[in-house]
Enzyme design. Structure first.
Site, PDB file in Angstrom:
ATOM      1  CG  ASN A   8      -1.695   1.246   1.436  1.00 24.98           C
ATOM      2  OD1 ASN A   8      -1.796   2.053   0.519  1.00 24.98           O
ATOM      3  ND2 ASN A   8      -2.263   1.423   2.624  1.00 24.98           N
ATOM      4  CD1 TRP A   9       3.271   0.835  -3.116  1.00 25.30           C
ATOM      5  CD2 TRP A   9       3.648   2.244  -4.819  1.00 25.30           C
ATOM      6  NE1 TRP A   9       3.972   0.148  -4.078  1.00 25.30           N
ATOM      7  CE2 TRP A   9       4.223   0.996  -5.135  1.00 25.30           C
ATOM      8  CE3 TRP A   9       3.754   3.278  -5.748  1.00 25.30           C
ATOM      9  CZ2 TRP A   9       4.898   0.751  -6.330  1.00 25.30           C
ATOM     10  CZ3 TRP A   9       4.425   3.040  -6.942  1.00 25.30           C
ATOM     11  CH2 TRP A   9       4.992   1.793  -7.223  1.00 25.30           C
ATOM     12  CE  LYS A  10      -0.066   3.380   4.751  1.00 28.94           C
ATOM     13  NZ  LYS A  10      -0.064   3.532   6.194  1.00 28.94           N
ATOM     14  CG  HIS A  95      -5.904   2.038   5.025  1.00 29.64           C
ATOM     15  ND1 HIS A  95      -5.496   3.040   5.875  1.00 29.64           N
ATOM     16  CD2 HIS A  95      -4.893   1.145   4.964  1.00 29.64           C
ATOM     17  CE1 HIS A  95      -4.272   2.759   6.297  1.00 29.64           C
ATOM     18  NE2 HIS A  95      -3.879   1.615   5.758  1.00 29.64           N
ATOM     19  CD  GLU A 165      -3.516  -2.394   7.452  1.00 32.40           C
ATOM     20  OE1 GLU A 165      -2.363  -2.536   7.048  1.00 32.40           O
ATOM     21  OE2 GLU A 165      -4.214  -1.405   7.188  1.00 32.40           O
ATOM     22  N   GLY A 171       2.012   2.626  11.042  1.00 33.47           N
ATOM     23  CA  GLY A 171       2.905   3.791  11.095  1.00 33.47           C
ATOM     24  C   GLY A 171       3.638   3.882  12.421  1.00 33.47           C
ATOM     25  CB  SER A 211       5.001  -1.340  12.181  1.00 35.54           C
ATOM     26  OG  SER A 211       4.424  -0.083  12.441  1.00 35.54           O
ATOM     27  N   GLY A 232       2.816  -1.028   4.330  1.00 37.07           N
ATOM     28  CA  GLY A 232       2.718   0.399   4.022  1.00 37.07           C
ATOM     29  C   GLY A 232       4.066   0.991   3.655  1.00 37.07           C
TER      30      GLY A 232
HETATM   31  P1  PGA Z   1       2.733   0.718   7.729  1.00 38.06           P
HETATM   32  O1  PGA Z   1       1.245   0.861   7.145  1.00 38.06           O
HETATM   33  O2  PGA Z   1       3.305  -0.576   7.188  1.00 38.06           O
HETATM   34  O3  PGA Z   1       3.451   1.914   7.245  1.00 38.06           O
HETATM   35  O4  PGA Z   1       2.606   0.677   9.245  1.00 38.06           O
HETATM   36  C1  PGA Z   1       0.439  -0.255   6.967  1.00 38.06           C
HETATM   37  C2  PGA Z   1      -0.882   0.144   6.346  1.00 38.06           C
HETATM   38  O5  PGA Z   1      -1.395   1.226   6.686  1.00 38.06           O
HETATM   39  O6  PGA Z   1      -1.453  -0.577   5.508  1.00 38.06           O
END
Ligand code: PGA
Length: 252
Positions: A8-10, A95, A165, A171, A211, A232
């Site tokens: 998930n590149w956001k 999400h 999640e 994050g 994470s 992420g």
């Molecule tokens: P992260 O995000 O790996 O940066 O903690 C995961 C996500 O939001 O899908």
């Protein structure tokens, strides 16, 4: 069952040039994996250019969200049909970062239906904001699942992937402990089974997200016994994500 790693590149990276580089590196590693399917979910503007129609077997493309509407006067929105016409196969729905902006279970249910109606796979995110001592987080997740899956017929439920999640681990510095991940993955399968029956639930893929990196991915897969990961920040790391993919291939 093959494992699946979804990146998930956001809202990253900043430019198309960088996006091309990340996709190329990811595709190069993904093409060598036998036990792991890899999906990249870039921001909308990059999707079309990153799909190489000759070689979608090694890197599938997904979107990070979708409109609950089919078409019409909905400024700024993108429909499931549009995504499908580009060759997108997966769509992340629900999400926590979208829920933060006011997405409700009822709205997420509509988004899931729009994804399933056009035959794409919905990657549905669930997870508690906080963990309490009395297990109220279990009820919270059960309600999220029951309400977002309301109206999904059993035959379409086969195209659902659930990404567990815990919001507090997204994050963050550390992922959830793998023993707890194992417990939660079982719980998600149980609720899915109560909703759609044991046969469909047996084939359900439950992913963990929050994470995840190349260092903890192996333990999360083996001790957490999940079917894959939703990654992420690490998914846009030029070296980190290829390393993570190799680790998962090794332990699968
Ligand atoms: P992260 O995000 O790996 O940066 O903690 C995961 C996500 O939001 O899908």
């Amino acid at each position: 069952m093959k494992k699946i790693i979804i990146g998930n590149w956001k809202m990253n990276p900043a430019t198309y040039e960088e996006a091309k580089e990340i996709a190329a590196k990811t595709r190069a590693v993904a093409s060598k994996l036998k036990k792991v399917d890899v999906v990249a979910c870039p921001p909308f503007p990059f999707i079309d250019a990153l799909i190489t129609r000759e070689d979608n077997s090694s890197l599938a493309l997904g979107a990070q969200s979708v409109s609950e509407f089919e078409s019409g006067s909905h400024t700024g929105q993108v429909s499931a049909k549009m995504l499908k016409s580009l060759g997108v196969e997966y769509v992340i729905v629900g999400h926590s970062e979208e829920r933060e902006y006011g997405d409700t279970n009822a709205r997420i249910a509509k988004r899931i239906q729009s994804v399933l109606d056009v035959g794409l796979t919905a990657v549905v995110c669930v997870g508690e904001k906080v963990r309490d001592e009395h297990g109220a987080y279990m009820d919270f997740i059960r309600t999220q699942m029951k309400e977002t899956f309301a109206g999904v017929p059993i035959d379409k439920a086969r195209k659902i992937i659930v990404a567990y999640e815990p919001v507090w681990a997204i994050g963050a510095k550390e992922a959830m402990k793998s023993e707890q991940i194992y417990e939660m993955a079982l719980f998600v399968k149980k609720v899915f089974s109560d909703t759609f029956g044991a046969e469909v639930a047996l084939k359900l893929k439950v992913l963990y997200g929050g994470s995840v990196n190349a260092k903890n991915a192996g333990e999360i897969m083996t001790v957490g016994k999940v079917d894959g990961l939703l990654v992420g920040r690490e998914s846009v790391s030029i070296t980190g994500f290829p390393d993570l993919l190799k680790v998962v291939e090794e332990v699968s």
